[in-house]
Design a protein around this motif. Structure first.
Motif, PDB file in Angstrom:
ATOM      1  N   ASN A   1       0.835  -1.209   0.000  1.00  0.00           N
ATOM      2  CA  ASN A   1       0.000   0.000   0.000  1.00  0.00           C
ATOM      3  C   ASN A   1       0.865   1.253   0.000  1.00  0.00           C
ATOM      4  O   ASN A   1       0.608   2.205  -0.737  1.00  0.00           O
ATOM      5  CB  ASN A   1      -0.893   0.033   1.248  1.00  0.00           C
ATOM      6  CG  ASN A   1      -2.150  -0.796   1.042  1.00  0.00           C
ATOM      7  OD1 ASN A   1      -2.435  -1.224  -0.079  1.00  0.00           O
ATOM      8  ND2 ASN A   1      -2.885  -1.030   2.102  1.00  0.00           N
TER       9      ASN A   1
ATOM     10  N   THR B   1     -10.560   4.466  -0.729  1.00  0.00           N
ATOM     11  CA  THR B   1     -10.864   5.900  -0.587  1.00  0.00           C
ATOM     12  C   THR B   1     -11.085   6.511  -1.959  1.00  0.00           C
ATOM     13  O   THR B   1     -10.599   5.989  -2.976  1.00  0.00           O
ATOM     14  CB  THR B   1      -9.701   6.651   0.101  1.00  0.00           C
ATOM     15  OG1 THR B   1      -8.545   6.512  -0.723  1.00  0.00           O
ATOM     16  CG2 THR B   1      -9.395   6.098   1.464  1.00  0.00           C
TER      17      THR B   1
ATOM     18  N   SER C   1      -7.831   7.271  -3.776  1.00  0.00           N
ATOM     19  CA  SER C   1      -7.103   6.175  -4.410  1.00  0.00           C
ATOM     20  C   SER C   1      -7.830   5.669  -5.644  1.00  0.00           C
ATOM     21  O   SER C   1      -7.205   5.278  -6.628  1.00  0.00           O
ATOM     22  CB  SER C   1      -6.852   5.037  -3.416  1.00  0.00           C
ATOM     23  OG  SER C   1      -8.041   4.356  -3.156  1.00  0.00           O
TER      24      SER C   1
ATOM     25  N   LEU D   1      -6.237  -4.330   3.708  1.00  0.00           N
ATOM     26  CA  LEU D   1      -6.242  -3.860   5.093  1.00  0.00           C
ATOM     27  C   LEU D   1      -7.242  -4.624   5.961  1.00  0.00           C
ATOM     28  O   LEU D   1      -7.038  -4.775   7.164  1.00  0.00           O
ATOM     29  CB  LEU D   1      -6.538  -2.359   5.151  1.00  0.00           C
ATOM     30  CG  LEU D   1      -5.363  -1.452   4.760  1.00  0.00           C
ATOM     31  CD1 LEU D   1      -5.760   0.001   4.833  1.00  0.00           C
ATOM     32  CD2 LEU D   1      -4.167  -1.707   5.674  1.00  0.00           C
TER      33      LEU D   1
HETATM   34  P1  ADP Z   1      -6.226  -1.921  -1.811  1.00  0.00           P
HETATM   35  O1  ADP Z   1      -6.009  -3.249  -2.427  1.00  0.00           O
HETATM   36  O2  ADP Z   1      -7.253  -1.095  -2.489  1.00  0.00           O
HETATM   37  O3  ADP Z   1      -4.967  -1.192  -1.531  1.00  0.00           O
HETATM   38  P2  ADP Z   1      -6.474  -2.075   1.076  1.00  0.00           P
HETATM   39  O4  ADP Z   1      -7.490  -2.729   1.909  1.00  0.00           O
HETATM   40  O5  ADP Z   1      -5.068  -2.451   1.274  1.00  0.00           O
HETATM   41  O6  ADP Z   1      -6.924  -2.278  -0.418  1.00  0.00           O
HETATM   42  O7  ADP Z   1      -6.616  -0.538   1.299  1.00  0.00           O
HETATM   43  C1  ADP Z   1      -7.890   0.034   1.354  1.00  0.00           C
HETATM   44  C2  ADP Z   1      -7.837   1.459   0.933  1.00  0.00           C
HETATM   45  O8  ADP Z   1      -7.150   2.218   1.896  1.00  0.00           O
HETATM   46  C3  ADP Z   1      -7.036   1.689  -0.319  1.00  0.00           C
HETATM   47  O9  ADP Z   1      -7.827   1.478  -1.461  1.00  0.00           O
HETATM   48  C4  ADP Z   1      -6.629   3.128  -0.171  1.00  0.00           C
HETATM   49  O10 ADP Z   1      -7.721   3.939  -0.535  1.00  0.00           O
HETATM   50  C5  ADP Z   1      -6.423   3.271   1.322  1.00  0.00           C
HETATM   51  N1  ADP Z   1      -5.008   3.129   1.715  1.00  0.00           N
HETATM   52  C6  ADP Z   1      -4.421   2.030   2.242  1.00  0.00           C
HETATM   53  N2  ADP Z   1      -3.133   2.275   2.507  1.00  0.00           N
HETATM   54  C7  ADP Z   1      -2.899   3.550   2.161  1.00  0.00           C
HETATM   55  C8  ADP Z   1      -1.761   4.413   2.233  1.00  0.00           C
HETATM   56  N3  ADP Z   1      -0.569   3.978   2.681  1.00  0.00           N
HETATM   57  N4  ADP Z   1      -1.893   5.697   1.811  1.00  0.00           N
HETATM   58  C9  ADP Z   1      -3.084   6.138   1.347  1.00  0.00           C
HETATM   59  N5  ADP Z   1      -4.195   5.394   1.265  1.00  0.00           N
HETATM   60  C10 ADP Z   1      -4.123   4.112   1.665  1.00  0.00           C
END
Ligand code: ADP
Length: 455
Positions: free
Chosen positions: A353, A401, A404, A416
């Motif tokens: 991430n 988000t 993203s 996550l």
């Molecule tokens: P993804 O596969 O979309 O990364 P995650 O569950 O890992 O799924 O993350 C969920 C969402 O959290 C991401 O889509 C992103 O919007 C936000 N996110 C996670 N880590 C970060 C980070 N380090 N910086 C900014 N946004 C993040």
């Protein structure tokens, strides 16, 4: 009236009535003890004054016969009986001062008042008896009772008034105490029926504020989960459809002869298939993590070696993405017992991430330390950050988000959710600090003894 309210009400009422009864008992006892003695003291004072008067006369006249006459006159006037002391006692000296006081006063009722003139006892003054009781005692008891009746004449209506007040007060307090609970019950009922927009009054007592916040958060979470349930199937089908369509388009174009089979096409097809594979792996990981069956195997691990290995890999990947990577690992060279595979997935999710959401030229810092039996890991990036209202939600599955999504970084929104599940499964917790300047993910895991374990 619900039962808790009834209990509050009855307990308060019971307390107040018991207090009133105790007050009455203490008052009664004090009257018997102190009012009786007070009157006795008054009598004794009168007799002491008379005794002093006799002593003054004796000092000037030095004649015991005159003294006796005075005593007899006094006895007749006050309805007392004079018992002169036998002659031989007249000569005896008494230090009667010491015997004055409480017990002498009480003795006075039984034995009468002993008169001392010139330091010699010259007999007793006693009260006549009526119905086998000293007239003095009977008189004082009667006066005490009279006083008691007067006092109770005032206190009884006051007590009744206080009891009515106590009933009203207990009712009011018990109602006030239980009212918020009824509010909570209604709120929880509404949540259960699918209405998540519950509005609760905010002016709760401090002790209930906590419960209020929990209910509010619960309803927000349930609200989100309900939406997720509706959207997740759609999201999932979208995630599958994009690579599938791409593959199908390539195959159709190849079949129709619009495209020629070459290395580039193979790579593209491979990439799309890998996306599908990643999605399926993620879903597997998630369901495994959720069922807490993830491996469930504790392994003896040298965490120092683990982190140093990990740092090398992270460094390479960061370099490839034109990012600046640094680390601060303060982990002893010891063996710890933990689920290594779960820790690997957690680290991979957080790091990938950080890579995905940090623009070229940014930085990533990894910190890990072991203190007081806990492993604390922190991963900081200078990426796009996460808005405050989204910080709780990003740990929910499929949540991505807005920022993203608009950056087209790819991603499934599952990483996550898995990370959080795994950390909780390892009895740890994860927190997030984020702003425009980037994000810091921090998690803690309690460690267990390994072979040469030492903290
Ligand atoms: P993804 O596969 O979309 O990364 P995650 O569950 O890992 O799924 O993350 C969920 C969402 O959290 C991401 O889509 C992103 O919007 C936000 N996110 C996670 N880590 C970060 C980070 N380090 N910086 C900014 N946004 C993040």
């Amino acid at each position: 009236m619900n039962s808790l309210r009834k209990k509050y009400f009855l307990s308060l009422l019971f307390l107040i009535i018991i207090s009133l009864l105790l007050f009455a008992l203490v008052l009664n006892w004090s009257l018997d003890r102190y009012f009786f003695d007070y009157q006795l003291q008054e009598r004794a004072q009168e007799l002491e004054d008379f005794e002093s008067y006799l002593n003054v006369i004796y000092e000037s006249e030095n004649d015991l016969r005159t003294i006796r006459e005075h005593i007899e006159e006094y006895a007749a006037l006050h309805n007392l009986i004079y018992h002169p002391a036998p002659r031989r006692e007249n000569g005896m000296m008494h230090d009667h001062q010491d015997s004055r006081g409480h017990s002498r006063m009480r003795d006075m009722v039984e034995e009468g008042y002993e008169l001392f003139v010139g330091g010699r006892s010259i007999g007793h003054l006693t009260w006549p008896e009526e119905n086998n009781e000293s007239l003095l005692a009977a008189e004082i008891t009667e006066r005490t009772n009279e006083f008691r009746r007067e006092i109770y004449g005032i206190l009884l209506p006051l007590g009744l008034g206080l009891t009515v007040l106590a009933i009203l007060f207990s009712y009011y307090i018990s109602k006030k105490l239980t009212e918020p609970l009824s509010g909570f019950t209604t709120a929880v009922k509404e949540i259960k029926e699918g209405d998540y927009e519950v509005e609760l009054k905010e002016d709760y007592p401090q002790e209930l504020q906590h419960l209020y916040k929990e209910i509010k958060q619960l309803s927000q979470r349930l609200n989100y989960l309900a939406q997720i349930r509706k959207e997740s199937v759609l999201d999932l089908s979208h995630e599958i459809r994009t690579p599938l369509n791409n593959i199908l388009n390539y195959l159709t174009a190849l079949d129709d002869g619009y495209l020629e089979f070459n290395k580039e096409i193979i790579n593209d097809l491979k990439e799309e298939t890998q996306r599908l594979e990643e999605l399926s792996n993620r879903l597997d990981d998630l369901s495994m993590a959720e069922k807490k069956i993830f491996n469930n195997e504790q392994k003896e691990v040298n965490l120092k070696a683990f982190f140093s290995n990990l740092s090398d890999k992270f460094n390479r990947r960061a370099e490839n993405n034109n990012l600046n990577y640094s680390q601060k690992i303060t982990v002893p060279d010891k063996i710890y017992l933990l689920d290594l595979e779960a820790l690997e997935i957690i680290m991979e999710n957080l790091f990938s991430n950080a890579l995905k959401y940090t623009g070229s030229g940014g930085k990533i810092i990894l910190q890990a330390e072991i203190k007081a039996g806990k492993l604390t890991v922190q991963l900081e990036d200078s990426g796009i950050g996460i808005a405050e209202e989204e910080q709780e939600l990003i740990f929910e599955r499929f949540y991505r988000t807005d920022k993203s999504r608009s950056q087209e970084t790819g991603g499934t929104g599952i990483g996550l959710a898995i990370t959080k599940e795994l950390i909780e499964y390892m009895q740890g917790n994860i927190s997030l600090e984020s702003s425009e300047k980037g994000s810091i993910f921090k998690f803690e895991i309690p460690l267990q003894k390994g072979r040469d374990y030492e903290f």
